[in-house]
Design a protein around this motif. Structure first.
Motif, PDB file in Angstrom:
ATOM      1  N   TYR A  86      -6.021 -33.123  17.396  1.00 32.47           N
ATOM      2  CA  TYR A  86      -5.632 -32.588  18.521  1.00 32.47           C
ATOM      3  C   TYR A  86      -4.270 -31.936  18.115  1.00 32.47           C
ATOM      4  N   LEU A  87      -3.575 -33.273  17.790  1.00 29.55           N
ATOM      5  CA  LEU A  87      -2.112 -32.921  17.791  1.00 29.55           C
ATOM      6  C   LEU A  87      -1.696 -32.943  16.005  1.00 29.55           C
ATOM      7  N   SER A  88      -2.541 -31.957  15.042  1.00 31.76           N
ATOM      8  CA  SER A  88      -2.424 -31.487  13.611  1.00 31.76           C
ATOM      9  C   SER A  88      -1.413 -30.666  13.231  1.00 31.76           C
ATOM     10  N   PRO A  89      -1.088 -30.309  12.399  1.00 25.32           N
ATOM     11  CA  PRO A  89      -0.872 -28.732  11.846  1.00 25.32           C
ATOM     12  C   PRO A  89      -2.012 -28.094  11.784  1.00 25.32           C
ATOM     13  N   ALA A  90      -3.321 -28.486  11.107  1.00 27.83           N
ATOM     14  CA  ALA A  90      -4.029 -28.027  11.115  1.00 27.83           C
ATOM     15  C   ALA A  90      -4.736 -27.166  12.512  1.00 27.83           C
ATOM     16  N   PHE A 101      -6.548 -24.843  26.047  1.00 31.41           N
ATOM     17  CA  PHE A 101      -5.513 -24.716  27.005  1.00 31.41           C
ATOM     18  C   PHE A 101      -3.927 -24.231  26.594  1.00 31.41           C
ATOM     19  N   ALA A 102      -3.748 -24.852  25.388  1.00 31.71           N
ATOM     20  CA  ALA A 102      -2.529 -24.703  24.838  1.00 31.71           C
ATOM     21  C   ALA A 102      -2.465 -22.861  24.609  1.00 31.71           C
ATOM     22  N   ALA A 103      -3.490 -22.173  24.447  1.00 31.96           N
ATOM     23  CA  ALA A 103      -3.416 -20.676  24.329  1.00 31.96           C
ATOM     24  C   ALA A 103      -3.474 -20.112  25.230  1.00 31.96           C
ATOM     25  N   LEU A 104      -3.226 -20.537  26.475  1.00 28.56           N
ATOM     26  CA  LEU A 104      -3.202 -19.628  27.579  1.00 28.56           C
ATOM     27  C   LEU A 104      -2.708 -20.245  28.919  1.00 28.56           C
ATOM     28  N   ALA A 105      -1.884 -21.542  28.938  1.00 29.48           N
ATOM     29  CA  ALA A 105      -1.850 -22.046  30.123  1.00 29.48           C
ATOM     30  C   ALA A 105      -0.852 -21.134  30.193  1.00 29.48           C
ATOM     31  N   CYS A 106       0.421 -20.932  29.737  1.00 27.76           N
ATOM     32  CA  CYS A 106       1.610 -20.209  30.534  1.00 27.76           C
ATOM     33  C   CYS A 106       1.181 -19.019  31.130  1.00 27.76           C
ATOM     34  N   ALA A 151      -3.933 -35.792  28.496  1.00 27.76           N
ATOM     35  CA  ALA A 151      -3.569 -34.381  28.173  1.00 27.76           C
ATOM     36  C   ALA A 151      -2.553 -33.394  28.609  1.00 27.76           C
ATOM     37  N   ALA A 152      -2.093 -33.241  29.617  1.00 25.50           N
ATOM     38  CA  ALA A 152      -0.474 -33.354  29.802  1.00 25.50           C
ATOM     39  C   ALA A 152       0.022 -33.322  28.430  1.00 25.50           C
ATOM     40  N   SER A 153      -0.036 -34.307  27.861  1.00 19.80           N
ATOM     41  CA  SER A 153       1.546 -34.032  26.560  1.00 19.80           C
ATOM     42  C   SER A 153       0.795 -34.072  25.224  1.00 19.80           C
ATOM     43  N   MET A 154      -0.577 -33.947  25.245  1.00 20.29           N
ATOM     44  CA  MET A 154      -1.526 -33.201  24.009  1.00 20.29           C
ATOM     45  C   MET A 154      -1.290 -31.724  23.891  1.00 20.29           C
ATOM     46  N   VAL A 155      -1.492 -30.580  25.321  1.00 18.56           N
ATOM     47  CA  VAL A 155      -0.936 -29.445  25.426  1.00 18.56           C
ATOM     48  C   VAL A 155       0.527 -29.267  25.754  1.00 18.56           C
ATOM     49  N   GLY A 156       0.947 -29.450  25.993  1.00 18.25           N
ATOM     50  CA  GLY A 156       2.069 -29.700  26.169  1.00 18.25           C
ATOM     51  C   GLY A 156       2.938 -29.555  24.248  1.00 18.25           C
ATOM     52  N   ALA A 157       2.758 -30.331  24.019  1.00 12.84           N
ATOM     53  CA  ALA A 157       2.981 -31.507  22.613  1.00 12.84           C
ATOM     54  C   ALA A 157       2.578 -29.307  21.607  1.00 12.84           C
ATOM     55  N   LEU A 158       1.692 -29.695  21.604  1.00 11.23           N
ATOM     56  CA  LEU A 158       0.401 -28.050  21.158  1.00 11.23           C
ATOM     57  C   LEU A 158       1.853 -26.435  21.403  1.00 11.23           C
ATOM     58  N   VAL A 159       1.905 -26.851  22.442  1.00 10.58           N
ATOM     59  CA  VAL A 159       2.554 -25.678  22.841  1.00 10.58           C
ATOM     60  C   VAL A 159       3.822 -25.813  22.520  1.00 10.58           C
ATOM     61  N   PRO A 167       9.673 -25.222  11.320  1.00 12.12           N
ATOM     62  CA  PRO A 167       8.477 -25.720  11.038  1.00 12.12           C
ATOM     63  C   PRO A 167       8.856 -27.500  10.964  1.00 12.12           C
ATOM     64  N   LYS A 168      10.392 -27.999  10.504  1.00  7.29           N
ATOM     65  CA  LYS A 168      10.125 -29.795  10.633  1.00  7.29           C
ATOM     66  C   LYS A 168      10.294 -30.236  12.120  1.00  7.29           C
ATOM     67  N   LEU A 169      11.032 -29.239  12.512  1.00  4.06           N
ATOM     68  CA  LEU A 169      10.638 -30.051  14.453  1.00  4.06           C
ATOM     69  C   LEU A 169       9.371 -29.386  14.489  1.00  4.06           C
ATOM     70  N   SER A 170       8.556 -28.875  14.903  1.00  3.15           N
ATOM     71  CA  SER A 170       6.798 -28.200  14.768  1.00  3.15           C
ATOM     72  C   SER A 170       6.256 -29.881  14.736  1.00  3.15           C
ATOM     73  N   ASP A 171       6.552 -29.882  13.452  1.00  2.00           N
ATOM     74  CA  ASP A 171       5.734 -31.322  13.008  1.00  2.00           C
ATOM     75  C   ASP A 171       5.715 -32.403  13.442  1.00  2.00           C
ATOM     76  N   ASP A 172       7.255 -32.480  13.357  1.00  2.00           N
ATOM     77  CA  ASP A 172       7.605 -33.778  14.092  1.00  2.00           C
ATOM     78  C   ASP A 172       7.444 -34.000  15.416  1.00  2.00           C
ATOM     79  N   ILE A 173       7.252 -33.145  16.508  1.00  2.00           N
ATOM     80  CA  ILE A 173       6.686 -32.716  17.757  1.00  2.00           C
ATOM     81  C   ILE A 173       5.135 -33.583  18.379  1.00  2.00           C
TER      82      ILE A 173
END
Length: 183
Positions: A86-90, A101-106, A151-159, A167-173
């Motif tokens: 889930y928390l992968s660059p892919a 959830f990550a795509a539509l939550a906002c 669940a909240a951490s995973m979705v929030g991190a992906l968003v 890109p580095k910050l994105s990977d770090d998140i």
């Protein structure tokens, strides 16, 4: 010309598949009936005869996206593997086929009660799924809370990982959240 019940069911499924993908890719506000009809290879009339309105189509497409994504999970999966995938660059780079959830939550908070209800049912399902894969805690509430936080951490991190321009910050998140959850 009348369409058979079988063909109508196939058309409905095609519309829902196309809408679920398009809504995750462009967002609810970014997709009009024209784009939905074109993506499904259907006419406006077909969409309206199946769903009655864009709002009803969005409601059903959100539910469809959530249930389709849930069906992709193997019956026996390890929580660590799920979190890592889930928390992968892919996953970050494929919103159209990724987590609804990550795509539509906002956007969901500004949608109809029907859309919000479908979304809520899906969130409850993910929390239950995560809870079922977690080790037993001394108190059931602790396990419930851990599933909610995960669940909240995973979705929030992906968003956030999708939203930032660095890109580095994105990977770090993704990495930091994955490490914190799996600790």
């Amino acid at each position: 010309m009348r369409v058979s019940k079988e063909q109508a069911a196939q058309n409905r499924e095609r519309i829902l598949d196309a809408a679920a993908l398009l809504l995750r890719e462009r967002g609810i506000a970014g997709v009009g009936v024209d784009a939905l009809a074109e993506a499904a290879g259907m006419t406006h009339g077909s969409l309206y005869s199946q769903f009655g309105s864009k709002e009803r189509l969005v409601e059903e497409a959100v539910g469809h996206a959530i249930s389709a994504k849930a069906k992709e999970l193997p019956e026996d999966f390890a929580l660590d593997d799920y979190v890592s995938e889930y928390l992968s660059p892919a996953h970050r780079d494929a919103p159209a086929s990724g987590c609804p959830f990550a795509a539509l939550a906002c956007e969901v908070s500004r949608q109809t009660s029907g859309v919000r209800e479908r979304f809520t049912v899906g969130v409850r399902g993910v929390i239950a799924l995560l809870r079922s894969r977690m080790p037993s805690a001394s108190k059931p509430r602790q396990r419930d809370d851990r599933a909610i936080v995960t669940a909240a951490s995973m979705v929030g991190a992906l968003v956030l990982a999708r939203a930032v321009s660095d890109p580095k910050l994105s990977d770090d998140i993704l990495r930091a959240t994955r490490d914190a959850i799996l600790k």
